[in-house]
Design a protein around this motif. Structure first.
Motif, short mmCIF file in Angstrom:
data_model
loop_
_atom_site.label_atom_id
_atom_site.label_comp_id
_atom_site.label_asym_id
_atom_site.label_seq_id
_atom_site.Cartn_x
_atom_site.Cartn_y
_atom_site.Cartn_z
N MET A 55 52.82 124.32 38.53
CA MET A 55 53.42 123.00 38.64
C MET A 55 53.87 122.48 37.27
O MET A 55 54.97 121.94 37.12
CB MET A 55 52.44 122.03 39.29
CG MET A 55 52.15 122.32 40.75
SD MET A 55 50.83 121.28 41.45
CE MET A 55 51.60 119.66 41.33
N VAL A 56 53.02 122.66 36.28
CA VAL A 56 53.34 122.20 34.93
C VAL A 56 54.48 123.01 34.34
O VAL A 56 55.45 122.45 33.80
CB VAL A 56 52.10 122.28 34.02
CG1 VAL A 56 52.48 121.95 32.58
CG2 VAL A 56 51.01 121.34 34.51
N LEU A 57 54.40 124.33 34.43
CA LEU A 57 55.41 125.19 33.82
C LEU A 57 56.79 124.99 34.43
O LEU A 57 57.80 124.95 33.72
CB LEU A 57 54.99 126.66 33.94
CG LEU A 57 53.74 127.06 33.14
CD1 LEU A 57 53.37 128.51 33.45
CD2 LEU A 57 53.96 126.88 31.65
N ILE A 58 56.86 124.86 35.76
CA ILE A 58 58.16 124.64 36.40
C ILE A 58 58.73 123.29 36.01
O ILE A 58 59.94 123.16 35.75
CB ILE A 58 58.02 124.77 37.94
CG1 ILE A 58 57.66 126.20 38.32
CG2 ILE A 58 59.33 124.37 38.63
CD1 ILE A 58 57.30 126.39 39.77
N ALA A 155 55.76 120.97 42.54
CA ALA A 155 54.55 120.79 43.35
C ALA A 155 54.56 121.71 44.55
O ALA A 155 53.52 122.29 44.91
CB ALA A 155 54.43 119.33 43.81
N MET A 156 55.71 121.87 45.19
CA MET A 156 55.79 122.72 46.38
C MET A 156 55.46 124.17 46.05
O MET A 156 54.70 124.84 46.78
CB MET A 156 57.20 122.63 46.98
CG MET A 156 57.58 121.24 47.46
SD MET A 156 56.71 120.75 48.96
CE MET A 156 57.63 121.66 50.17
N VAL A 157 56.01 124.67 44.95
CA VAL A 157 55.74 126.06 44.57
C VAL A 157 54.28 126.25 44.18
O VAL A 157 53.62 127.21 44.60
CB VAL A 157 56.67 126.50 43.41
CG1 VAL A 157 56.26 127.88 42.90
CG2 VAL A 157 58.12 126.51 43.88
N GLY A 158 53.74 125.31 43.39
CA GLY A 158 52.34 125.40 43.01
C GLY A 158 51.41 125.37 44.20
O GLY A 158 50.45 126.15 44.29
N LEU A 159 51.70 124.49 45.16
CA LEU A 159 50.86 124.39 46.35
C LEU A 159 50.99 125.62 47.23
O LEU A 159 50.00 126.10 47.81
CB LEU A 159 51.22 123.13 47.13
CG LEU A 159 50.81 121.80 46.48
CD1 LEU A 159 51.42 120.63 47.22
CD2 LEU A 159 49.29 121.67 46.44
N TYR A 160 52.21 126.15 47.35
CA TYR A 160 52.39 127.34 48.18
C TYR A 160 51.61 128.52 47.61
O TYR A 160 50.91 129.24 48.35
CB TYR A 160 53.87 127.72 48.31
CG TYR A 160 54.02 129.05 49.01
CD1 TYR A 160 53.87 129.13 50.39
CD2 TYR A 160 54.23 130.23 48.29
CE1 TYR A 160 53.93 130.36 51.04
CE2 TYR A 160 54.30 131.45 48.93
CZ TYR A 160 54.15 131.51 50.30
OH TYR A 160 54.19 132.73 50.95
N ILE A 161 51.72 128.75 46.30
CA ILE A 161 51.01 129.87 45.70
C ILE A 161 49.50 129.68 45.82
O ILE A 161 48.75 130.64 46.07
CB ILE A 161 51.43 130.06 44.23
CG1 ILE A 161 52.88 130.55 44.15
CG2 ILE A 161 50.50 131.03 43.52
CD1 ILE A 161 53.12 131.91 44.80
N THR A 162 49.04 128.45 45.68
CA THR A 162 47.62 128.16 45.88
C THR A 162 47.17 128.58 47.27
O THR A 162 46.12 129.22 47.45
CB THR A 162 47.33 126.66 45.66
OG1 THR A 162 47.68 126.32 44.32
CG2 THR A 162 45.87 126.33 45.90
N ALA A 163 47.96 128.23 48.27
CA ALA A 163 47.63 128.62 49.65
C ALA A 163 47.74 130.12 49.86
O ALA A 163 46.87 130.75 50.49
CB ALA A 163 48.56 127.88 50.62
N ALA A 164 48.79 130.72 49.29
CA ALA A 164 49.04 132.14 49.53
C ALA A 164 47.99 133.04 48.89
O ALA A 164 47.76 134.16 49.36
CB ALA A 164 50.43 132.52 49.03
#
Length: 224
Positions: A55-58, A155-164
């Motif tokens: 989330m921070v890096l993106i 946020a969407m990418v960070g949350l998706y990777i967290t779930a995945a």
């Protein structure tokens, strides 16, 4: 990305990918050392650090280069003609180099030997299929958020990777540069080099299918 020259874009991709791998490898080492042998706790630490770091890096690098940090993402954008062929090649080279430097950085931070080769096998059809699903979902997340909620993409990418990390058997590498670099770390987050080709083929396949499906889904039909 307008207003930023090629060297800045390439450095942004290399630096962002390096920091991502430092987060992935470093949090894996820390999680394993502090978990007392509990793999679930180690993975939880690895997961939370990776999702938050993404989330921070993106957020930081997206205005500079688009914050791909992933050859599969770059190839999808090239196929959609959002990025030129020469620039996409430059991005992929920068991502691969940055990923390896990020792994070495994590090793040095934790007093590990800098040069390593992983012995952690991640073989079998289920692992490869998991990578196809993970990458399909990542591309879907990126394209969908850019289409409907661009500001929410980090946020969407960070949350998706967290779930995945948790719903895929492979713990969601979903990134060829990450996969290659993690083969150079014989730590918690490593992958044996012999497991790498199947992962990368699955990732590219999942990305290609996602690009086709969501191009169709998001293309508005003009009615007479």
């Amino acid at each position: 990305m307008e207003g930023f020259d090629l060297p800045r874009r390439l450095v942004a991709e290399a630096l962002g990918t390096a920091l991502l791998l430092a987060i992935v490898i470093g949090s894996g080492v820390m999680g394993e050392r502090l978990s007392g042998g509990n793999t679930a706790i180690a993975l939880l630490g690895n997961t939370s650090a990776t999702g938050a770091g993404l989330m921070v890096l993106i957020t930081i690098f997206s205005p500079l280069s688009g914050a791909h940090f992933n050859p599969a993402v770059t190839l999808v954008f090239a196929a959609r003609r959002k990025i030129g062929v020469k620039l996409s090649i430059g991005y992929i080279v920068a991502q691969m180099a940055g990923a390896i430097v990020g792994v070495w950085t994590a090793h040095l931070m934790f007093a590990e030997p800098m040069i390593q080769v992983s012995t952690k096998l991640r073989d079998g059809p289920a692992q490869a299929f998991s990578e196809a699903v993970a990458t399909f979902g990542l591309i879907a997340t990126i394209l969908g958020s850019l289409r409907f909620r661009p500001a929410a993409t980090p946020a969407m990418v960070g949350l998706y990777i967290t779930a995945a990390y948790w719903f895929t058997a492979s713990t969601s590498f979903a990134n060829p540069a990450v996969t290659v670099a993690r083969s150079l770390s014989n730590t918690f987050a490593g992958i044996a080099p012999t497991s790498v080709p199947a992962f990368i083929l699955a990732q590219l396949g999942g990305a290609a299918v996602a690009a086709l499906v969501f191009h169709w889904l998001f293309t508005e039909v003009r009615r007479p």
